[in-house]
Design an enzyme around this catalytic site. Sequence first.
Site, PDB file in Angstrom:
ATOM      1  N   SER A   1      49.564  57.286  52.201  1.00  0.00           N
ATOM      2  CA  SER A   1      50.782  56.648  52.733  1.00  0.00           C
ATOM      3  C   SER A   1      51.323  57.383  53.957  1.00  0.00           C
ATOM      4  CB  SER A   1      51.856  56.525  51.647  1.00  0.00           C
ATOM      5  OG  SER A   1      52.009  57.728  50.946  1.00  0.00           O
TER       6      SER A   1
ATOM      7  N   HIS B   1      46.462  55.793  44.490  1.00  0.00           N
ATOM      8  CA  HIS B   1      47.619  56.521  45.056  1.00  0.00           C
ATOM      9  C   HIS B   1      48.836  56.186  44.177  1.00  0.00           C
ATOM     10  CE1 HIS B   1      49.901  58.643  47.980  1.00  0.00           C
ATOM     11  NE2 HIS B   1      49.916  57.780  48.982  1.00  0.00           N
TER      12      HIS B   1
ATOM     13  N   HIS C   1      43.196  65.093  41.445  1.00  0.00           N
ATOM     14  CA  HIS C   1      43.898  65.073  42.728  1.00  0.00           C
ATOM     15  C   HIS C   1      42.942  65.456  43.848  1.00  0.00           C
ATOM     16  CE1 HIS C   1      47.055  65.726  45.738  1.00  0.00           C
ATOM     17  NE2 HIS C   1      47.755  64.892  44.983  1.00  0.00           N
TER      18      HIS C   1
ATOM     19  N   ARG D   1      55.164  68.930  39.843  1.00  0.00           N
ATOM     20  CA  ARG D   1      56.065  67.780  39.669  1.00  0.00           C
ATOM     21  C   ARG D   1      55.886  67.204  38.263  1.00  0.00           C
ATOM     22  NH1 ARG D   1      54.056  64.353  44.634  1.00  0.00           N
ATOM     23  NH2 ARG D   1      52.106  64.942  43.583  1.00  0.00           N
TER      24      ARG D   1
ATOM     25  N   ASP E   1      51.897  61.362  38.643  1.00  0.00           N
ATOM     26  CA  ASP E   1      52.021  60.059  37.984  1.00  0.00           C
ATOM     27  C   ASP E   1      51.798  60.095  36.470  1.00  0.00           C
ATOM     28  OD1 ASP E   1      52.511  58.742  40.433  1.00  0.00           O
ATOM     29  OD2 ASP E   1      50.382  58.784  40.889  1.00  0.00           O
TER      30      ASP E   1
HETATM   31  N1  CMX Z   1      39.265  60.061  35.784  1.00  0.00           N
HETATM   32  C1  CMX Z   1      37.940  59.848  35.902  1.00  0.00           C
HETATM   33  N2  CMX Z   1      37.201  60.222  36.947  1.00  0.00           N
HETATM   34  C2  CMX Z   1      37.842  60.911  37.910  1.00  0.00           C
HETATM   35  C3  CMX Z   1      39.218  61.219  37.841  1.00  0.00           C
HETATM   36  C4  CMX Z   1      39.934  60.742  36.734  1.00  0.00           C
HETATM   37  N3  CMX Z   1      41.249  60.925  36.600  1.00  0.00           N
HETATM   38  N4  CMX Z   1      39.559  61.910  38.956  1.00  0.00           N
HETATM   39  C5  CMX Z   1      38.439  62.026  39.700  1.00  0.00           C
HETATM   40  N5  CMX Z   1      37.407  61.414  39.058  1.00  0.00           N
HETATM   41  C6  CMX Z   1      36.041  61.218  39.560  1.00  0.00           C
HETATM   42  C7  CMX Z   1      36.117  60.446  40.869  1.00  0.00           C
HETATM   43  O1  CMX Z   1      36.254  59.055  40.646  1.00  0.00           O
HETATM   44  C8  CMX Z   1      34.817  60.835  41.527  1.00  0.00           C
HETATM   45  O2  CMX Z   1      33.797  60.054  40.943  1.00  0.00           O
HETATM   46  P1  CMX Z   1      32.562  59.501  41.822  1.00  0.00           P
HETATM   47  O3  CMX Z   1      31.860  60.732  42.290  1.00  0.00           O
HETATM   48  O4  CMX Z   1      31.783  58.684  40.859  1.00  0.00           O
HETATM   49  O5  CMX Z   1      33.145  58.720  42.942  1.00  0.00           O
HETATM   50  C9  CMX Z   1      34.638  62.278  41.078  1.00  0.00           C
HETATM   51  O6  CMX Z   1      35.458  62.452  39.914  1.00  0.00           O
HETATM   52  C10 CMX Z   1      35.069  63.302  42.126  1.00  0.00           C
HETATM   53  O7  CMX Z   1      36.390  62.969  42.539  1.00  0.00           O
HETATM   54  P2  CMX Z   1      37.369  64.117  43.080  1.00  0.00           P
HETATM   55  O8  CMX Z   1      36.744  64.701  44.302  1.00  0.00           O
HETATM   56  O9  CMX Z   1      37.749  65.038  41.991  1.00  0.00           O
HETATM   57  O10 CMX Z   1      38.683  63.290  43.428  1.00  0.00           O
HETATM   58  P3  CMX Z   1      39.020  62.501  44.781  1.00  0.00           P
HETATM   59  O11 CMX Z   1      39.602  63.459  45.736  1.00  0.00           O
HETATM   60  O12 CMX Z   1      37.877  61.673  45.228  1.00  0.00           O
HETATM   61  O13 CMX Z   1      40.130  61.479  44.269  1.00  0.00           O
HETATM   62  C11 CMX Z   1      42.005  60.848  42.970  1.00  0.00           C
HETATM   63  C12 CMX Z   1      41.400  61.919  43.859  1.00  0.00           C
HETATM   64  C13 CMX Z   1      43.475  61.159  42.729  1.00  0.00           C
HETATM   65  C14 CMX Z   1      41.908  59.494  43.683  1.00  0.00           C
HETATM   66  C15 CMX Z   1      41.219  60.816  41.622  1.00  0.00           C
HETATM   67  O14 CMX Z   1      41.403  62.050  40.938  1.00  0.00           O
HETATM   68  C16 CMX Z   1      41.619  59.665  40.731  1.00  0.00           C
HETATM   69  O15 CMX Z   1      41.093  58.559  40.888  1.00  0.00           O
HETATM   70  N6  CMX Z   1      42.612  59.881  39.777  1.00  0.00           N
HETATM   71  C17 CMX Z   1      43.134  58.839  38.970  1.00  0.00           C
HETATM   72  C18 CMX Z   1      44.106  57.996  39.783  1.00  0.00           C
HETATM   73  C19 CMX Z   1      45.401  58.767  40.057  1.00  0.00           C
HETATM   74  O16 CMX Z   1      45.963  59.386  39.187  1.00  0.00           O
HETATM   75  N7  CMX Z   1      45.875  58.681  41.311  1.00  0.00           N
HETATM   76  C20 CMX Z   1      47.179  59.250  41.674  1.00  0.00           C
HETATM   77  C21 CMX Z   1      47.090  60.459  42.597  1.00  0.00           C
HETATM   78  C22 CMX Z   1      48.467  60.951  42.960  1.00  0.00           C
HETATM   79  C23 CMX Z   1      49.157  59.976  43.885  1.00  0.00           C
HETATM   80  O17 CMX Z   1      48.709  59.828  45.030  1.00  0.00           O
HETATM   81  O18 CMX Z   1      50.120  59.344  43.475  1.00  0.00           O
END
Ligand code: CMX
Length: 426
Positions: free
Chosen positions: A234, A264, A310, A319, A365
Amino acid sequence: MAKTLKEKLGTLIPKLREERSELLKKHGNDVISNVTVAQAFGGMRGIKGMVCDTSVVDPDKGLIIRGKPIMKLRDKLPEEIFWLLITGKLPSKDELSLFQKEMKANNEVPAYIWKLLKAMPKSSHPMTMLNTAVCAMGNVSVFRKRYAEGMPKTEYWEAALDDSIHLLGTIHTIAAGIYRMKYNKGERIEPSKKIDWAADYAKMLGLAPKKGVTAKMMQLYLTLHSDHEGGNVSANTCHTVGSALSDPFYAVSAGLNGLAGPLHGLANQECLGWILKTMEQFGGAPTEKQIEEHAWETLNAGQVIPGYGHAVLRVTDPRFTAFHAFGKKYLSKDPVFQTVDRVFRIVPKVLRKHGKAKSPWPNVDAGSGSLLYHFGIKEFEYYTVLFSVSRSMGMLAQLVLNRALGSPLTRPKSVSTAWIKKTVSK
Ligand code: CMX
């Protein structure tokens, strides 16, 4: 006598301009980051290629606003946080009071915004409604008008600040109006001249005051979500759109469209959905063993566990810790909060075993939804709107500073896969 925010920034900005110009003159060609092929294909993770002074996210400590860890700021009002984000210092009592008066003097939502929202299909997601309303507020943008009149570059920040105060003065009213309209809660509740931003938002939503604890929860919520440095979807989007000199309403609306994505800000909606589904599956607050079972079901279905992981953080998000402490204090007997608490004990172990996520820890979150649910906001598809009201502070503070410092159009260079193949083969 206390200074207005504009007066305060007026004395600060020449120093900031000088600092930036000196830095560029002396070190413009120094290297601060390298880029690997994995980073170019991987969402630019870890590339240091932009500047944001409002806050920093330390992978091991979490959010630090202007040198202050968020845990030390959790009792501050969001208005104080906005002042801190933009000036680097907390306001004095008089400055705060003057700023609050200024925000209230700018609290009028143009009538056409309500007509526009009413005309939208009833099935519209509340984030679609909010982003549409914020974008449409551009019709009254001072920045847009003054730019068309030939405003000099040195004054961009002043017009951007005028729009920012207008947006902050109205966004909670618009957000509360959307809630009451979409979920049939009755007539809109008008903003008050007497109470602070967070308390006013809680009141306009129509929440029961619960002896002042509801307002306290809202203050915490709006303070904790205010900013998270510059590279998140964002903030980065708002920055890019603002760099084209699109007015602040366009820029914030664009940023909020990014916040509306499930990876996000929408994760808070998804997260409570996941918690409630677990509770439904097991007929009440599930045991730790049942949570583990449900977590594996989610992962084995190829889905993410919302609220965990994250892109930058590698520890429990402070947080989350702040929300968790609030929950322990005020709603420890609530079964939804109890489930959040148990999920926190189990999911990091499961994610570690799963071995994919770089961070198995909860982000902001993971726990916020249980608080909102407890205080009466049961419609969890609305949760990202609350996040948006708060995050507009960070986006606007960054935008005003960027206009003040003459940050240019954002335009990184993209390369083709063929170019990368050719380059690495050399
Ligand atoms: N559950 C399952 N798998 C997860 C995971 C979770 N909570 N978090 C990361 N992974 C997976 C990713 O999908 C990725 O898989 P692929 O290799 O198959 O694509 C792998 O682990 C590596 O990811 P990462 O490098 O640890 O995380 P990213 O930087 O790519 O993504 C985030 C970060 C937040 C998008 C991811 O942790 C996620 O999808 N979390 C769940 C959604 C969430 O809570 N989002 C809110 C974030 C805070 C905000 O912005 O508000």
